[in-house]
Design a protein around this motif. Structure first.
Motif, PDB file in Angstrom:
ATOM      1  N   ARG A  85      28.792  20.758  -2.467  1.00  0.00           N
ATOM      2  CA  ARG A  85      27.762  19.841  -2.946  1.00  0.00           C
ATOM      3  C   ARG A  85      26.390  20.488  -2.786  1.00  0.00           C
ATOM      4  O   ARG A  85      26.180  21.406  -1.984  1.00  0.00           O
ATOM      5  CB  ARG A  85      27.810  18.539  -2.167  1.00  0.00           C
ATOM      6  N   ARG A  86      25.437  19.958  -3.554  1.00  0.00           N
ATOM      7  CA  ARG A  86      24.058  20.436  -3.497  1.00  0.00           C
ATOM      8  C   ARG A  86      23.347  19.863  -2.276  1.00  0.00           C
ATOM      9  O   ARG A  86      23.592  18.722  -1.871  1.00  0.00           O
ATOM     10  CB  ARG A  86      23.310  20.022  -4.764  1.00  0.00           C
ATOM     11  N   GLY A  87      22.456  20.635  -1.691  1.00  0.00           N
ATOM     12  CA  GLY A  87      21.697  20.177  -0.533  1.00  0.00           C
ATOM     13  C   GLY A  87      20.670  19.130  -0.899  1.00  0.00           C
ATOM     14  O   GLY A  87      20.185  19.062  -2.042  1.00  0.00           O
ATOM     15  N   LEU A  88      20.307  18.283   0.058  1.00  0.00           N
ATOM     16  CA  LEU A  88      19.325  17.227  -0.168  1.00  0.00           C
ATOM     17  C   LEU A  88      17.913  17.807  -0.195  1.00  0.00           C
ATOM     18  O   LEU A  88      17.576  18.696   0.597  1.00  0.00           O
ATOM     19  CB  LEU A  88      19.428  16.154   0.924  1.00  0.00           C
ATOM     20  N   ASP A  89      17.082  17.285  -1.102  1.00  0.00           N
ATOM     21  CA  ASP A  89      15.686  17.709  -1.196  1.00  0.00           C
ATOM     22  C   ASP A  89      14.856  17.075  -0.082  1.00  0.00           C
ATOM     23  O   ASP A  89      15.176  15.982   0.404  1.00  0.00           O
ATOM     24  CB  ASP A  89      15.094  17.327  -2.552  1.00  0.00           C
ATOM     25  N   ALA A  90      13.797  17.766   0.295  1.00  0.00           N
ATOM     26  CA  ALA A  90      12.837  17.244   1.269  1.00  0.00           C
ATOM     27  C   ALA A  90      11.542  16.903   0.533  1.00  0.00           C
ATOM     28  O   ALA A  90      11.043  17.707  -0.268  1.00  0.00           O
ATOM     29  CB  ALA A  90      12.568  18.262   2.373  1.00  0.00           C
ATOM     30  N   ILE A  91      11.003  15.719   0.785  1.00  0.00           N
ATOM     31  CA  ILE A  91       9.803  15.235   0.114  1.00  0.00           C
ATOM     32  C   ILE A  91       8.676  15.112   1.137  1.00  0.00           C
ATOM     33  O   ILE A  91       8.832  14.438   2.163  1.00  0.00           O
ATOM     34  CB  ILE A  91      10.044  13.877  -0.576  1.00  0.00           C
ATOM     35  N   ILE A  92       7.556  15.765   0.858  1.00  0.00           N
ATOM     36  CA  ILE A  92       6.346  15.631   1.670  1.00  0.00           C
ATOM     37  C   ILE A  92       5.426  14.654   0.936  1.00  0.00           C
ATOM     38  O   ILE A  92       4.907  14.964  -0.142  1.00  0.00           O
ATOM     39  CB  ILE A  92       5.656  16.983   1.879  1.00  0.00           C
ATOM     40  N   THR A  93       5.220  13.486   1.493  1.00  0.00           N
ATOM     41  CA  THR A  93       4.411  12.454   0.849  1.00  0.00           C
ATOM     42  C   THR A  93       2.958  12.599   1.273  1.00  0.00           C
ATOM     43  O   THR A  93       2.644  12.632   2.472  1.00  0.00           O
ATOM     44  CB  THR A  93       4.933  11.056   1.218  1.00  0.00           C
ATOM     45  N   VAL A  94       2.068  12.675   0.286  1.00  0.00           N
ATOM     46  CA  VAL A  94       0.635  12.888   0.535  1.00  0.00           C
ATOM     47  C   VAL A  94      -0.153  11.863  -0.272  1.00  0.00           C
ATOM     48  O   VAL A  94       0.367  11.259  -1.211  1.00  0.00           O
ATOM     49  CB  VAL A  94       0.216  14.323   0.145  1.00  0.00           C
ATOM     50  N   PRO A  95      -1.435  11.651   0.057  1.00  0.00           N
ATOM     51  CA  PRO A  95      -2.256  10.718  -0.731  1.00  0.00           C
ATOM     52  C   PRO A  95      -2.609  11.307  -2.095  1.00  0.00           C
ATOM     53  O   PRO A  95      -2.535  12.522  -2.314  1.00  0.00           O
ATOM     54  CB  PRO A  95      -3.503  10.520   0.140  1.00  0.00           C
ATOM     55  N   CYS A  96      -2.997  10.443  -3.003  1.00  0.00           N
ATOM     56  CA  CYS A  96      -3.484  10.894  -4.303  1.00  0.00           C
ATOM     57  C   CYS A  96      -4.818  11.626  -4.109  1.00  0.00           C
ATOM     58  O   CYS A  96      -5.671  11.188  -3.346  1.00  0.00           O
ATOM     59  CB  CYS A  96      -3.672   9.716  -5.247  1.00  0.00           C
ATOM     60  N   GLY A  97      -4.978  12.729  -4.826  1.00  0.00           N
ATOM     61  CA  GLY A  97      -6.166  13.551  -4.669  1.00  0.00           C
ATOM     62  C   GLY A  97      -5.967  14.741  -3.751  1.00  0.00           C
ATOM     63  O   GLY A  97      -6.951  15.375  -3.359  1.00  0.00           O
ATOM     64  N   THR A  98      -4.728  15.084  -3.432  1.00  0.00           N
ATOM     65  CA  THR A  98      -4.430  16.198  -2.534  1.00  0.00           C
ATOM     66  C   THR A  98      -4.224  17.469  -3.345  1.00  0.00           C
ATOM     67  O   THR A  98      -3.501  17.481  -4.336  1.00  0.00           O
ATOM     68  CB  THR A  98      -3.178  15.906  -1.698  1.00  0.00           C
ATOM     69  N   THR A  99      -4.850  18.542  -2.910  1.00  0.00           N
ATOM     70  CA  THR A  99      -4.631  19.848  -3.502  1.00  0.00           C
ATOM     71  C   THR A  99      -3.604  20.607  -2.664  1.00  0.00           C
ATOM     72  O   THR A  99      -3.642  20.565  -1.434  1.00  0.00           O
ATOM     73  CB  THR A  99      -5.928  20.661  -3.581  1.00  0.00           C
ATOM     74  N   VAL A 100      -2.701  21.303  -3.337  1.00  0.00           N
ATOM     75  CA  VAL A 100      -1.622  22.042  -2.685  1.00  0.00           C
ATOM     76  C   VAL A 100      -1.891  23.529  -2.887  1.00  0.00           C
ATOM     77  O   VAL A 100      -1.960  24.004  -4.025  1.00  0.00           O
ATOM     78  CB  VAL A 100      -0.251  21.659  -3.265  1.00  0.00           C
ATOM     79  N   GLN A 101      -2.051  24.252  -1.788  1.00  0.00           N
ATOM     80  CA  GLN A 101      -2.292  25.686  -1.829  1.00  0.00           C
ATOM     81  C   GLN A 101      -1.227  26.396  -1.004  1.00  0.00           C
ATOM     82  O   GLN A 101      -0.781  25.887   0.033  1.00  0.00           O
ATOM     83  CB  GLN A 101      -3.681  26.031  -1.290  1.00  0.00           C
ATOM     84  N   CYS A 102      -0.842  27.579  -1.473  1.00  0.00           N
ATOM     85  CA  CYS A 102       0.171  28.376  -0.788  1.00  0.00           C
ATOM     86  C   CYS A 102      -0.506  29.566  -0.126  1.00  0.00           C
ATOM     87  O   CYS A 102      -1.271  30.295  -0.765  1.00  0.00           O
ATOM     88  CB  CYS A 102       1.237  28.847  -1.781  1.00  0.00           C
ATOM     89  N   LEU A 103      -0.243  29.756   1.151  1.00  0.00           N
ATOM     90  CA  LEU A 103      -0.795  30.889   1.901  1.00  0.00           C
ATOM     91  C   LEU A 103       0.186  32.057   1.808  1.00  0.00           C
ATOM     92  O   LEU A 103       1.163  32.121   2.539  1.00  0.00           O
ATOM     93  CB  LEU A 103      -1.038  30.510   3.365  1.00  0.00           C
ATOM     94  N   GLY A 104      -0.067  32.951   0.879  1.00  0.00           N
ATOM     95  CA  GLY A 104       0.845  34.064   0.666  1.00  0.00           C
ATOM     96  C   GLY A 104       1.992  33.663  -0.243  1.00  0.00           C
ATOM     97  O   GLY A 104       2.251  32.485  -0.476  1.00  0.00           O
ATOM     98  N   PRO A 105       2.732  34.632  -0.764  1.00  0.00           N
ATOM     99  CA  PRO A 105       3.859  34.317  -1.655  1.00  0.00           C
ATOM    100  C   PRO A 105       5.042  33.767  -0.869  1.00  0.00           C
ATOM    101  O   PRO A 105       5.241  34.110   0.304  1.00  0.00           O
ATOM    102  CB  PRO A 105       4.195  35.676  -2.289  1.00  0.00           C
ATOM    103  N   PRO A 106       5.844  32.905  -1.496  1.00  0.00           N
ATOM    104  CA  PRO A 106       7.058  32.410  -0.816  1.00  0.00           C
ATOM    105  C   PRO A 106       8.029  33.553  -0.548  1.00  0.00           C
ATOM    106  O   PRO A 106       8.196  34.463  -1.368  1.00  0.00           O
ATOM    107  CB  PRO A 106       7.646  31.406  -1.814  1.00  0.00           C
ATOM    108  N   THR A 107       8.658  33.525   0.604  1.00  0.00           N
ATOM    109  CA  THR A 107       9.613  34.557   0.988  1.00  0.00           C
ATOM    110  C   THR A 107      10.925  33.895   1.402  1.00  0.00           C
ATOM    111  O   THR A 107      11.014  32.680   1.529  1.00  0.00           O
ATOM    112  CB  THR A 107       9.068  35.404   2.151  1.00  0.00           C
TER     113      THR A 107
END
Length: 436
Positions: A85-107
């Motif tokens: 079976r497929r693994g369950l997704d994880a949801i990070i709930t944030v307020p409206c108006g949130t900017t999402v930035q990544c520090l470095g490339p995903p590894t």
């Protein structure tokens, strides 16, 4: 005595998101008493779950109980051609108006903290509306079982693939409030009292500066207006001189003004340190130095504490200075009131509830003007984009016609080039008959 815990407003947080690992494939064979050598029947592993950041209108800030989120791993494959079976997704709930930035490339391996801190942030998404989401860490692919590995002459594989680990990323979440109007002013100018008087908000009010340490939102309904015409007002904590250089909590406060459509400068008529005209000039300077063009947004001028000592004299001086600046073309962003002959500076008293209805009406009229200006700007941008596309298409057609005209020469049997008659240009290629 025990101290009561005070809830803190969090508008910036760093979290680690890890996708689920893919399940391993299975290498097994069909077994039965009537089958001597059964075929492969090992299933493939399931895909690991992913980590998403989702905006919700039911969340107020970025206060979280954890700073590490991991999605579920995929299950391993098994015999009888059963896939995991497929693994369950994880949801990070944030307020409206949130900017999402990544520090470095995903590894897909553990990254040292020092390397993460040196990495420059990359903008992934800007979550403005309820339900917007962004993928920040993908799950690993499940390994194939020996059933999926059968190919060509290799029909009896004893091999199976391992699942791929999920991605790991360090995410920087920054909240920038989404409000229609932002109250801008120096500490102790009465912004919290004004917000409490015109809206349903309940900010902390005290007779000393820096009472408000985090932004407050309130909903305002103009007088004699239906509920559909309500708007939101944000109380931005007081700015200090040098806030654009991050003095005090400059950037943490100024970032919440970026999304407002209309600015409302709250000037203190009783301040002994700065004249109201000087307050306005310093506030606009701080906004412009923080973000070029921010001070040019449509704005309203409000003179608070009009019931104070010497308030009438300072109000007259402020109006005179504002009129002088307008004549010089320096305050083009100040919206004119709907009433002819009314002053650009509206005196109010949040303590005595004076002229608050007029202020709410001016705010509503200013928002209508801002939306009209934004619609006009969008229309001009769309027209410019359409014109650019037409020009590019015309240039392409001209280039194609030039290439076609250069190839209109035909060759006769003697090897001499002749030009096709122009009358036959619209009928494709025309080969002339030989003269001899």
């Amino acid at each position: 005595p025990r101290r009561l815990a005070v809830a803190r407003f969090t508008d910036r947080v760093r979290v680690v998101a890890t996708g689920g690992n893919g399940g391993h494939g299975c290498a097994s064979f069909f077994r039965d008493t009537r089958v001597e050598r059964g075929p492969p029947d090992g299933g493939s592993g399931g895909t690991g779950g992913s980590v998403y950041v989702r905006a919700s209108k039911h969340v107020g800030d970025l206060t979280m109980g954890q700073h590490s989120f991991r999605a579920g791993s995929g299950a391993h494959g098994s015999g009888s051609q059963m896939n995991g079976r497929r693994g369950l997704d994880a949801i990070i709930t944030v307020p409206c108006g949130t900017t999402v930035q990544c520090l470095g490339p995903p590894t897909r391996a553990l990254v040292p903290v020092a390397e993460v801190l040196r990495a420059s942030p990359t903008l992934l998404a800007d979550l403005l509306r309820d339900g917007d989401e962004a993928l920040v860490a993908g799950g690993g692919t499940g390994g194939r079982g020996n059933v999926a590995l059968r190919a060509g002459r290799l029909q009896s594989s004893r091999l199976a693939e391992d699942g791929i680990p999920g991605e790991q990323a360090t995410i920087l979440l920054t909240l920038k409030l989404v409000a229609d109007i932002g109250l801008v002013g120096f500490p102790n100018a009465g912004k919290s009292s004004l917000l409490a008087a015109i809206s349903n908000a309940e900010p902390q009010i005290a007779p000393y500066p820096f009472t408000t340490l985090h932004p407050q939102l309130g909903t305002v309904r103009p007088p004699n207006a239906p509920w559909e015409e309500t708007f939101t007002v944000a109380d931005i904590p007081g700015l200090v001189e040098g806030a654009h250089m991050n003095r005090g909590l400059g950037h943490a406060f100024l970032s919440h003004i970026e999304r407002t459509s209309l600015l409302c400068y709250v000037l203190d008529l009783t301040c002994s340190e700065r004249h109201p005209a000087q307050q306005l000039a310093m506030l606009q300077t701080e906004l412009e130095r923080y973000m070029p063009g921010l001070a040019s947004r449509p704005c309203l001028l409000v003179a608070n504490k009009a019931d104070g000592v010497a308030a009438s004299r300072r109000l007259a001086e402020l109006r005179s200075q504002v009129a002088h600046w307008v004549n010089q073309g320096e305050l083009a962003s100040v919206l004119s009131p709907a009433t002819p002959g009314a002053s650009l500076v509206l005196p109010i008293s949040a303590l005595q509830q004076r002229n608050l209805g007029k202020l709410a009406s001016r705010m509503a009229q200013g928002l209508v003007t801002c939306r009209r200006l934004q619609a006009d700007a969008d229309a001009r941008a769309a027209a410019a984009a359409a014109k650019s596309a037409e020009d590019a298409a015309a240039s392409a057609v001209e280039l194609e016609d030039g290439d076609r005209s250069s190839q209109q020469a035909t060759w006769d049997t003697h090897g001499e080039a002749r030009i096709a008659p122009q009358a036959h240009k619209g009928y494709g290629w025309v080969r002339e008959h030989d003269a001899g």
